[in-house]
Design a protein around this motif. Structure first.
Motif, PDB file in Angstrom:
ATOM      1  N   UNK A 208       4.510 -28.888 -43.749  1.00  0.00           N
ATOM      2  CA  UNK A 208       4.305 -28.632 -45.176  1.00  0.00           C
ATOM      3  C   UNK A 208       2.890 -28.986 -45.620  1.00  0.00           C
ATOM      4  N   UNK A 209       2.327 -30.046 -45.071  1.00  0.00           N
ATOM      5  CA  UNK A 209       1.003 -30.478 -45.494  1.00  0.00           C
ATOM      6  C   UNK A 209      -0.084 -29.493 -45.148  1.00  0.00           C
ATOM      7  N   UNK A 210      -0.185 -29.094 -43.880  1.00  0.00           N
ATOM      8  CA  UNK A 210      -1.275 -28.217 -43.483  1.00  0.00           C
ATOM      9  C   UNK A 210      -0.975 -26.749 -43.782  1.00  0.00           C
ATOM     10  N   UNK A 211       0.269 -26.404 -44.099  1.00  0.00           N
ATOM     11  CA  UNK A 211       0.542 -25.048 -44.589  1.00  0.00           C
ATOM     12  C   UNK A 211      -0.241 -24.799 -45.871  1.00  0.00           C
ATOM     13  N   UNK A 212      -0.288 -25.811 -46.742  1.00  0.00           N
ATOM     14  CA  UNK A 212      -1.055 -25.688 -47.973  1.00  0.00           C
ATOM     15  C   UNK A 212      -2.527 -25.466 -47.716  1.00  0.00           C
ATOM     16  N   UNK A 213      -3.049 -26.082 -46.636  1.00  0.00           N
ATOM     17  CA  UNK A 213      -4.461 -25.870 -46.302  1.00  0.00           C
ATOM     18  C   UNK A 213      -4.715 -24.428 -45.893  1.00  0.00           C
ATOM     19  N   UNK A 214      -3.824 -23.872 -45.057  1.00  0.00           N
ATOM     20  CA  UNK A 214      -3.984 -22.479 -44.635  1.00  0.00           C
ATOM     21  C   UNK A 214      -3.910 -21.538 -45.830  1.00  0.00           C
ATOM     22  N   UNK A 215      -2.963 -21.769 -46.729  1.00  0.00           N
ATOM     23  CA  UNK A 215      -2.845 -20.943 -47.936  1.00  0.00           C
ATOM     24  C   UNK A 215      -4.113 -21.038 -48.769  1.00  0.00           C
TER      25      UNK A 215
ATOM     26  N   UNK B  89      11.368 -20.255 -38.355  1.00  0.00           N
ATOM     27  CA  UNK B  89      10.711 -21.559 -38.400  1.00  0.00           C
ATOM     28  C   UNK B  89       9.447 -21.557 -37.542  1.00  0.00           C
ATOM     29  N   UNK B  90       9.509 -20.894 -36.391  1.00  0.00           N
ATOM     30  CA  UNK B  90       8.345 -20.828 -35.516  1.00  0.00           C
ATOM     31  C   UNK B  90       7.192 -20.072 -36.140  1.00  0.00           C
ATOM     32  N   UNK B  91       7.512 -18.936 -36.792  1.00  0.00           N
ATOM     33  CA  UNK B  91       6.481 -18.155 -37.466  1.00  0.00           C
ATOM     34  C   UNK B  91       5.829 -18.975 -38.575  1.00  0.00           C
ATOM     35  N   UNK B  92       6.627 -19.716 -39.319  1.00  0.00           N
ATOM     36  CA  UNK B  92       6.088 -20.551 -40.385  1.00  0.00           C
ATOM     37  C   UNK B  92       5.154 -21.620 -39.822  1.00  0.00           C
ATOM     38  N   UNK B  93       5.517 -22.179 -38.674  1.00  0.00           N
ATOM     39  CA  UNK B  93       4.668 -23.211 -38.089  1.00  0.00           C
ATOM     40  C   UNK B  93       3.337 -22.629 -37.617  1.00  0.00           C
ATOM     41  N   UNK B  94       3.375 -21.496 -36.926  1.00  0.00           N
ATOM     42  CA  UNK B  94       2.131 -20.894 -36.438  1.00  0.00           C
ATOM     43  C   UNK B  94       1.229 -20.509 -37.607  1.00  0.00           C
ATOM     44  N   UNK B  95       1.824 -19.964 -38.665  1.00  0.00           N
ATOM     45  CA  UNK B  95       1.040 -19.654 -39.860  1.00  0.00           C
ATOM     46  C   UNK B  95       0.370 -20.916 -40.396  1.00  0.00           C
ATOM     47  N   UNK B  96       1.122 -22.007 -40.488  1.00  0.00           N
ATOM     48  CA  UNK B  96       0.577 -23.253 -41.024  1.00  0.00           C
ATOM     49  C   UNK B  96      -0.541 -23.799 -40.141  1.00  0.00           C
ATOM     50  N   UNK B  97      -0.393 -23.668 -38.814  1.00  0.00           N
ATOM     51  CA  UNK B  97      -1.399 -24.179 -37.883  1.00  0.00           C
ATOM     52  C   UNK B  97      -2.676 -23.351 -37.872  1.00  0.00           C
ATOM     53  N   UNK B  98      -2.593 -22.091 -38.277  1.00  0.00           N
ATOM     54  CA  UNK B  98      -3.730 -21.179 -38.136  1.00  0.00           C
ATOM     55  C   UNK B  98      -4.972 -21.684 -38.870  1.00  0.00           C
ATOM     56  N   UNK B  99      -4.809 -22.185 -40.079  1.00  0.00           N
ATOM     57  CA  UNK B  99      -5.951 -22.674 -40.843  1.00  0.00           C
ATOM     58  C   UNK B  99      -6.637 -23.847 -40.171  1.00  0.00           C
ATOM     59  N   UNK B 100      -5.907 -24.941 -39.845  1.00  0.00           N
ATOM     60  CA  UNK B 100      -6.528 -26.067 -39.146  1.00  0.00           C
ATOM     61  C   UNK B 100      -7.138 -25.691 -37.799  1.00  0.00           C
ATOM     62  N   UNK B 101      -6.498 -24.786 -37.048  1.00  0.00           N
ATOM     63  CA  UNK B 101      -7.038 -24.387 -35.754  1.00  0.00           C
ATOM     64  C   UNK B 101      -8.390 -23.700 -35.900  1.00  0.00           C
TER      65      UNK B 101
ATOM     66  N   UNK C  33      -8.364 -34.529 -37.802  1.00  0.00           N
ATOM     67  CA  UNK C  33      -7.131 -34.179 -38.496  1.00  0.00           C
ATOM     68  C   UNK C  33      -5.938 -34.470 -37.591  1.00  0.00           C
ATOM     69  N   UNK C  34      -4.952 -35.148 -38.142  1.00  0.00           N
ATOM     70  CA  UNK C  34      -3.718 -35.461 -37.412  1.00  0.00           C
ATOM     71  C   UNK C  34      -2.576 -34.748 -38.109  1.00  0.00           C
ATOM     72  N   UNK C  35      -1.862 -33.886 -37.372  1.00  0.00           N
ATOM     73  CA  UNK C  35      -0.769 -33.135 -37.978  1.00  0.00           C
ATOM     74  C   UNK C  35       0.493 -33.270 -37.142  1.00  0.00           C
ATOM     75  N   UNK C  36       1.610 -33.053 -37.790  1.00  0.00           N
ATOM     76  CA  UNK C  36       2.907 -33.111 -37.125  1.00  0.00           C
ATOM     77  C   UNK C  36       3.370 -31.700 -36.776  1.00  0.00           C
ATOM     78  N   UNK C  37       3.867 -31.546 -35.561  1.00  0.00           N
ATOM     79  CA  UNK C  37       4.426 -30.253 -35.172  1.00  0.00           C
ATOM     80  C   UNK C  37       5.817 -30.034 -35.701  1.00  0.00           C
ATOM     81  N   UNK C  38       6.413 -31.075 -36.283  1.00  0.00           N
ATOM     82  CA  UNK C  38       7.762 -30.967 -36.820  1.00  0.00           C
ATOM     83  C   UNK C  38       7.763 -30.688 -38.320  1.00  0.00           C
ATOM     84  N   UNK C  39       6.798 -31.230 -39.038  1.00  0.00           N
ATOM     85  CA  UNK C  39       6.711 -31.055 -40.490  1.00  0.00           C
ATOM     86  C   UNK C  39       5.364 -30.433 -40.827  1.00  0.00           C
TER      87      UNK C  39
END
Length: 408
Positions: free
Chosen positions: A185-192, A280-292, A177-183
């Motif tokens: 939106x894609x992997x946030x949906x995976x975590x949800x 913004x930081x909280x949103x990013x960590x939330x989004x990363x949690x699922x892929x991690x 999996x390749x993800x962007x630390x700036x955007x």
């Protein structure tokens, strides 16, 4: 991410940061890539993303007249007319594979797939333009004629149910999996999706809580929205555009916070909307949690461009430490990330072969190299030496004293 033949300052890094494949091969669990802006760090992730997309989709999403989306190096007359080269070496089901191709905007120039069944590398297929030689093991005779000049033979083979090709593309799709630390939106949906479908839900929430984001729990709700639920004054053409397939589902993520009285006793709980009320930081960590969690649990590979963007250095370090640990990474998952965070550049976190640099040379090409190539002691201050320019890969900033004329 092959481990070099070296010993770290602290032996625990040799035990935790590296895993053994066989008597001749050890791999790293994580690697950090540093470099100046515009040095080519992000291009590594982009190149791998394109390679993966083309391998999976070239047989079905391109027509004979379509161009291949390769971007040629334009700063050299020597290379501007040459094809772009892509190659990946990977382990699948205990065997080592080497796959690659060369392509121009118009056609696939060459393509190859080799593997090591026991000791010696063996060809599965090899292609030069429209001439494709296929081994009996690959079992793809007759598919050569079905392969367009702008499509990969591997992709076409998978489309026609060649087992080895199917397994490779399935591995590539599900294990890297390749993800962007700036955007995010894609992997946030995976975590949800994981939270809604109860996939790794407990582990995801546990990770979010332990990273100290300031809230106690997360609630995810999925709401069905139909055209009839929208305001009547909204034009029908807009409704029809957004609801081509009928009812749509919308996810709402809320974070739970405690409410206190004047004596600092908890008296209630308040829910914040993740997108509207959290940082913004909280949103990013939330989004990363699922892929991690998924990567660690299933031994996959996660590549993050700009890992440090919008999150605290201690959270970045905690994420790296999850991978550099036999306890939390028993399945030998791998993390590759691009970063500017020099707080991570430490012999208390990495072996020398886990630290990489990108530097744009005088004539515009990017050079990728490892700290292991430098003859520096294990206890060297990696961070301060890097900032001083001892390893290159930093911006060399000119004199800015007279940039703004004070008399103007």
């Amino acid at each position: 991410m092959v481990a070099a033949n070296l010993v770290a300052q602290d032996k625990k890094f040799d035990e935790n940061n590296v895993f053994k494949v066989d008597d001749h091969l050890k791999l790293l669990k994580s690697a950090a890539i540093y470099g100046a802006n515009a040095s080519g760090k992000s291009n590594l992730a982009k190149a791998l993303n394109f390679m993966r997309w083309f391998m999976v989709n070239s047989s079905k999403e391109t027509q004979s007249t379509e161009k291949i989306s390769v971007e040629r190096f334009q700063l050299s007359t020597e290379t501007e007319a040459k094809p772009s080269f892509f190659e990946i070496v990977f382990l699948m089901n205990g065997k080592r594979y080497r796959y690659g191709f060369e392509a121009t905007l118009e056609k696939v120039v060459s393509e190859w797939l080799f593997y090591v069944p026991k000791i010696k590398e063996t060809r599965l297929f090899e292609r030069k333009l429209d001439k494709i030689r296929v081994s009996k093991t690959f079992q793809a005779d007759g598919i050569q004629q079905r392969t367009r000049h702008n499509a990969l033979f591997l992709s076409v083979s998978a489309q026609f149910n060649v087992k080895i090709a199917e397994k490779i593309l399935d591995w590539l799709t599900n294990s890297i999996n390749v993800v962007s630390g700036l955007d995010d939106t894609g992997y946030r949906g995976y975590t949800v999706s994981c939270l809604i479908n109860n996939k790794n839900k407990d582990k995801i929430i546990e990770l979010i809580k332990k990273l100290d984001l300031g809230f106690g729990d997360v609630e995810v709700e999925e709401i069905e929205v139909s055209p009839d639920s929208l305001p009547r004054e909204l034009p029908d053409e807009i409704k029809n555009f957004f609801f081509k397939n009928g009812v749509q589902k919308v996810q709402s993520v809320q974070t739970m916070h405690r409410k206190f009285d004047e004596k600092e006793n908890t008296v209630d709980t308040v829910f914040f909307d993740l997108e509207e009320q959290e940082s913004e930081g909280t949103q990013k960590v939330f989004a990363l949690a699922g892929p991690l969690v998924d990567t660690l649990k299933n031994g996959k590979v996660l590549i993050i461009d700009e890992l440090d963007a919008r999150i605290h250095p201690l959270i970045s370090r905690a994420i790296v430490e999850l991978f550099n640990s036999n306890e939390t990474n028993s399945n030998n998952a791998q993390l590759i990330f691009m970063t500017h965070d020099t707080n991570l550049l430490s012999n208390q976190l990495f072996r020398k072969d886990q630290i990489w640099f990108t530097e744009k040379k005088r004539y515009g090409a990017t050079d990728l190299y490892s700290l292991a190539e430098y003859n520096v002691p294990n206890d060297a201050p990696f961070k301060s030496d890097y900032i001083k320019g001892k390893y290159g890969a930093i911006p060399y900033i000119g004199n800015l004293n007279h940039l703004i004329d004070s008399d103007a």
